[in-house]
Design an enzyme around this catalytic site. Structure first.
Site, PDB file in Angstrom:
ATOM      1  N   ASP A  54       0.863  -1.177   0.000  1.00  0.00           N
ATOM      2  CA  ASP A  54       0.000   0.000   0.000  1.00  0.00           C
ATOM      3  C   ASP A  54       0.902   1.231   0.000  1.00  0.00           C
ATOM      4  O   ASP A  54       2.069   1.154   0.419  1.00  0.00           O
ATOM      5  CB  ASP A  54      -0.905  -0.022   1.234  1.00  0.00           C
ATOM      6  N   ASP A  95      -0.071   5.152   0.744  1.00  0.00           N
ATOM      7  CA  ASP A  95      -0.255   6.150   1.801  1.00  0.00           C
ATOM      8  C   ASP A  95      -0.295   5.496   3.177  1.00  0.00           C
ATOM      9  O   ASP A  95      -0.945   4.459   3.377  1.00  0.00           O
ATOM     10  CB  ASP A  95      -1.549   6.940   1.573  1.00  0.00           C
TER      11      ASP A  95
END
Length: 532
Positions: free
Chosen positions: A268, A270
């Site tokens: 992922d 952010d």
């Protein structure tokens, strides 16, 4: 008449056997063949017919007495020599057996000397040597021992002086570290369990050069696997593994394919690799006791740079409403036209598609000409990314580069080197030949590419390994990634949200949660030990 006389050397006394053994040993050890010839008994002695038997008795001793030749004296009693405490200074080599175990852990190096050569007693001293067998490596002793002491009369060569260590230069410098642990350093007591405490990294960031921070975290400069570098458009298959129309552009084939990747790390973006959204909301500052005003200011400046780069160089104004999951999703509509002199501002792309309603959810439009123009833009985006992935300063220009470098330094100081810790783990994965980093983010594809470039992640994320889950969700992206790399590969999901955790659980993928600096350090440590 012949008289048969039995030689005294055939006497039943044990002196002859002992004496013969001593002479035999002397012949073997010293090479004195003459003495051995003198000790051969004369089984039959012919007496001279003119000499009476009485005269020969004066030359022979009485029967039963031991007779020796003039060249050989009676051997003294045996002397037992103890085994020297220090063997010769050549340690046994480590022999790797079939069980792949090193049976000589006390070896200090491949070549080493003892403190000095021990003075050997007269004769041959015993020495040790390694004996290799099916059960492992054993220390055996040669059976050569001193059988008798010989004086200087019996030796054809003078005695050899002992040699000291100082005569020979060292093969290695004193700073040489042996590859094996010496026996003196082995701990005989049970190993104790140590507790590792994560120390807080300093907040200051070292000064960087004008061309750094774009790719200076990359420690792997060797050729990458096709999933890392050269997994470009294929003539018969798109990057997600589904059959598509044949593209007219042919890229050079890579030596290896996606199906050769053994381990895929799905990241992922952010709040996992970078800190961005929590800067704008002030969540990061309140959680770690930072200044909220500074956090929001840095977040807004970074957001402005991201969208400025996306609009100026990555056609975000044209592609915002025609977002794609992957950069190659519309490559089948590209006819391979040369774009070096192509004018994107006057090709009629906006007049053909003035509204967002003309661009469907999957980026498909009814007109073939419009789809070709859309494919041209994504091809140029891909070219720009690959050209400046390690040199963002050259893309944004000198005036903005200094601002970007200063902003990156402030961001690292505020987040306690969060990105630096992330890049350590990413570079470890990127350095492995059969492992790959894949990025799945909920940000739109074009802004996500701008984020990756501005945060200096282009060296570890080829554009082919970046997916946008804005429209379809991360679970759908996971399925595409599994179709691309195959079912034989091992997939590991790394993130901080519930969506990626649920998607990983559905596909039976291990999930590594990132919520603080300690999680990043633990991940890097597990990668260094090759647990992942």
């Amino acid at each position: 008449m012949l008289e048969v006389v039995t030689s005294p050397s055939l006497a039943t006394s044990s002196d002859w056997s002992e004496h013969g053994a001593a002479v035999g040993t002397l012949s073997d050890r010293e090479g004195i063949a003459k003495s051995a010839a003198l000790s051969v008994p004369q089984l039959f002695v012919k007496s001279h017919p003119r000499v009476p038997p009485g005269q020969s008795s004066t030359a022979m001793a009485a029967y039963g007495q031991t007779q020796y030749s003039t060249g050989i004296q009676q051997a003294p009693p045996y002397t037992a020599y103890p085994t020297p405490a220090q063997a010769y200074g050549i340690p046994p080599y480590s022999i790797k057996t079939e069980d792949s175990l090193n049976h000589s852990p006390s070896q200090s190096g491949f070549l080493s000397y003892g403190p000095s050569f021990s003075t050997a007693p007269a004769g041959q001293s015993p020495y040790t040597y390694p004996v290799h067998s099916t059960a492992g490596l054993y220390q055996g002793a040669n059976g050569l021992t001193n059988t008798a002491g010989f004086g200087s009369v019996h030796q054809d060569y003078p005695s050899y002086p002992s040699f000291s260590q100082n005569q020979y230069p060292q093969y290695f410098s004193p700073s040489y570290n042996p590859p094996y642990v010496p026996a003196s350093s082995l701990c005989s007591s049970p190993l104790s369990t140590s507790t590792y405490v994560l120390q807080e990294a300093p907040h200051n960031v070292p000064s960087q050069s004008s061309e750094s921070l774009a790719g200076d975290y990359n420690t792997h400069n060797g050729p990458s696997t096709p999933a890392k570098e050269g997994d470009t458009e294929r003539p018969h298959r798109a990057s997600d593994g589904k059959l598509r129309g044949r593209s007219k552009r042919n890229s050079d084939p890579s030596p290896a394919g996606d199906n050769e990747i053994e381990r895929v790390f799905v990241w992922d973006l952010d709040e996992t690799i970078i800190i961005f959204h929590s800067l704008l909301t002030g969540t990061f500052a309140s959680r770690y006791g930072k200044d909220t005003t500074t956090s929001v200011r840095i977040g807004l400046m970074m957001e402005e740079m991201i969208f400025n780069l996306a609009d100026t160089h990555l056609f975000f104004n044209d592609l915002e409403d025609c977002d794609q999951i992957h950069v190659d999703d519309v490559s089948s509509d590209d006819n391979g036209q040369d774009l070096s002199t192509y004018n994107f501002s006057t090709d009629g792309f906006h007049s053909t598609a003035p509204g967002a309603s003309l661009c469907l959810g999957t980026g498909v439009h009814g007109g073939v000409d419009w789809m070709r123009k859309l494919a041209f833009r994504y091809r140029r985006v891909k070219e720009m990314y690959n050209t400046y992935r390690n040199n963002v300063g050259g893309l944004i220009g000198a005036p903005k580069r200094e601002t970007w470098l200063q902003l990156r330094a402030e961001l690292e100081a505020l987040t306690d080197l969060w990105l630096t810790h992330s890049l350590k783990a990413l570079n470890l994965i990127n350095s492995r030949p059969n492992c790959v980093n894949v990025l799945v983010t909920t940000t739109q594809l074009i802004p996500a590419l701008a984020k990756v470039l501005l945060y200096g992640l282009g060296s570890v994320f080829p554009i082919e390994n970046i997916y946008s889950a804005t429209k379809t969700g991360k679970e759908s992206c996971f399925e595409r990634i599994m179709q691309r790399f195959g079912r034989k590969a091992v997939y590991i999901v790394i993130g901080d949200g519930v969506e990626e955790e649920q998607g990983a659980k559905k596909h039976n993928m291990p999930f590594w949660r990132i919520s603080c600096h300690a999680d990043l350090e633990a991940l890097r440590h597990a990668l260094e030990l090759e647990y992942l």
